[in-house]
Scaffold this motif. Structure first.
Motif, PDB file in Angstrom:
ATOM      1  N   GLY A 191     -47.429 -46.781 -47.004  1.00 30.09           N
ATOM      2  CA  GLY A 191     -48.610 -46.637 -47.839  1.00 30.09           C
ATOM      3  C   GLY A 191     -49.835 -46.438 -46.983  1.00 30.09           C
ATOM      4  N   LEU A 192     -50.869 -45.914 -47.605  1.00 31.47           N
ATOM      5  CA  LEU A 192     -52.139 -45.788 -46.904  1.00 31.47           C
ATOM      6  C   LEU A 192     -52.730 -47.171 -46.705  1.00 31.47           C
ATOM      7  CD1 LEU A 192     -53.720 -42.717 -48.736  1.00 31.47           C
ATOM      8  CD2 LEU A 192     -52.864 -42.800 -46.399  1.00 31.47           C
ATOM      9  N   GLU A 193     -53.220 -47.417 -45.530  1.00 30.59           N
ATOM     10  CA  GLU A 193     -53.808 -48.718 -45.221  1.00 30.59           C
ATOM     11  C   GLU A 193     -55.306 -48.728 -45.485  1.00 30.59           C
ATOM     12  OE1 GLU A 193     -52.549 -48.908 -41.219  1.00 30.59           O
ATOM     13  OE2 GLU A 193     -50.465 -49.276 -41.775  1.00 30.59           O
ATOM     14  N   ARG A 194     -55.837 -47.584 -45.792  1.00 29.87           N
ATOM     15  CA  ARG A 194     -57.258 -47.479 -46.114  1.00 29.87           C
ATOM     16  C   ARG A 194     -57.433 -46.409 -47.167  1.00 29.87           C
ATOM     17  NH1 ARG A 194     -59.597 -45.579 -40.469  1.00 29.87           N
ATOM     18  NH2 ARG A 194     -58.643 -47.531 -39.925  1.00 29.87           N
ATOM     19  N   ARG A 195     -58.633 -46.208 -47.598  1.00 28.02           N
ATOM     20  CA  ARG A 195     -58.891 -45.222 -48.644  1.00 28.02           C
ATOM     21  C   ARG A 195     -58.499 -43.828 -48.170  1.00 28.02           C
ATOM     22  NH1 ARG A 195     -64.294 -46.732 -51.726  1.00 28.02           N
ATOM     23  NH2 ARG A 195     -64.163 -44.490 -52.005  1.00 28.02           N
ATOM     24  N   LEU A 196     -58.052 -43.014 -49.096  1.00 28.38           N
ATOM     25  CA  LEU A 196     -57.563 -41.676 -48.784  1.00 28.38           C
ATOM     26  C   LEU A 196     -58.555 -40.872 -47.955  1.00 28.38           C
ATOM     27  CD1 LEU A 196     -55.449 -39.455 -49.067  1.00 28.38           C
ATOM     28  CD2 LEU A 196     -56.515 -38.833 -51.239  1.00 28.38           C
ATOM     29  N   LYS A 250     -60.604 -41.743 -45.868  1.00 34.41           N
ATOM     30  CA  LYS A 250     -60.781 -42.268 -44.515  1.00 34.41           C
ATOM     31  C   LYS A 250     -59.478 -42.262 -43.720  1.00 34.41           C
ATOM     32  CE  LYS A 250     -64.692 -45.017 -45.775  1.00 34.41           C
ATOM     33  NZ  LYS A 250     -65.547 -46.069 -45.337  1.00 34.41           N
ATOM     34  N   SER A 251     -58.419 -41.730 -44.310  1.00 33.01           N
ATOM     35  CA  SER A 251     -57.117 -41.686 -43.643  1.00 33.01           C
ATOM     36  C   SER A 251     -57.048 -40.494 -42.699  1.00 33.01           C
ATOM     37  CB  SER A 251     -55.995 -41.594 -44.673  1.00 33.01           C
ATOM     38  OG  SER A 251     -55.990 -42.747 -45.473  1.00 33.01           O
ATOM     39  N   SER A 252     -56.489 -40.722 -41.537  1.00 30.87           N
ATOM     40  CA  SER A 252     -56.393 -39.653 -40.540  1.00 30.87           C
ATOM     41  C   SER A 252     -55.274 -38.675 -40.901  1.00 30.87           C
ATOM     42  CB  SER A 252     -56.109 -40.258 -39.161  1.00 30.87           C
ATOM     43  OG  SER A 252     -54.789 -40.771 -39.126  1.00 30.87           O
ATOM     44  N   PRO A 253     -55.381 -37.445 -40.425  1.00 29.79           N
ATOM     45  CA  PRO A 253     -54.295 -36.486 -40.635  1.00 29.79           C
ATOM     46  C   PRO A 253     -52.975 -36.990 -40.046  1.00 29.79           C
ATOM     47  CG  PRO A 253     -56.264 -35.338 -39.889  1.00 29.79           C
ATOM     48  CD  PRO A 253     -56.545 -36.816 -39.783  1.00 29.79           C
ATOM     49  N   GLU A 254     -53.033 -37.727 -38.940  1.00 34.66           N
ATOM     50  CA  GLU A 254     -51.819 -38.267 -38.324  1.00 34.66           C
ATOM     51  C   GLU A 254     -51.135 -39.271 -39.251  1.00 34.66           C
ATOM     52  OE1 GLU A 254     -54.872 -38.285 -36.744  1.00 34.66           O
ATOM     53  OE2 GLU A 254     -54.482 -36.544 -35.474  1.00 34.66           O
TER      54      GLU A 254
END
Length: 130
Positions: free
Chosen positions: A82-87, A89-93
């Motif tokens: 899952g994403l650990e932060r808001r979409l 602010k999520s890195s491409p990696e």
């Protein structure tokens, strides 16, 4: 006795399914990167370390299953991240890592499981994604 492979069995839904299927008497093959650290009841449970974003790791895991059984009745794919932060602010990696796990990894696992089911002319694949 059903032979069930669960991918993503170290936590969440995969772990809960493993516990439930264990109670029903299934022979389990539990795959996960962290499976060695997870406590499960004793019985017909085989733990196999497998990183589903690595095709070689998947092939090695299925070879280990082949050493124990020639049949897979059910393959349950429920590995995920899952994403650990808001979409935004999520890195491409991080997004690539999630897609590699949830999509590419699931497809690679299905390929290996399906080959065995074709030979046996039976089996079910259940894909659970987030």
């Amino acid at each position: 006795m059903k032979k069930v492979v669960i991918v993503g069995a170290s936590s969440g839904l995969g772990k809960e399914l493993a516990l439930l299927l264990h109670k029903s008497g299934a022979e389990l093959f539990l795959l996960s990167r962290n499976i060695g650290r997870i406590r499960f009841p004793t019985g017909k449970i085989t733990r196999i370390i497998c990183n589903i974003v690595d095709a070689a790791s998947i092939k090695m895991a299925f070879r280990k299953i082949d050493e124990i059984t020639k049949r897979i009745d059910v393959l349950i794919n429920c590995a995920g991240l899952g994403l650990e932060r808001r979409l935004e602010k999520s890195s491409p990696e991080k997004i690539k890592q999630i897609i590699d796990t949830i999509l590419t990894g699931a497809i690679l696992v299905c390929q290996d499981g399906y080959k065995r089911m074709l030979r046996a002319k039976r089996g079910h694949i259940i894909n659970i994604s987030s």
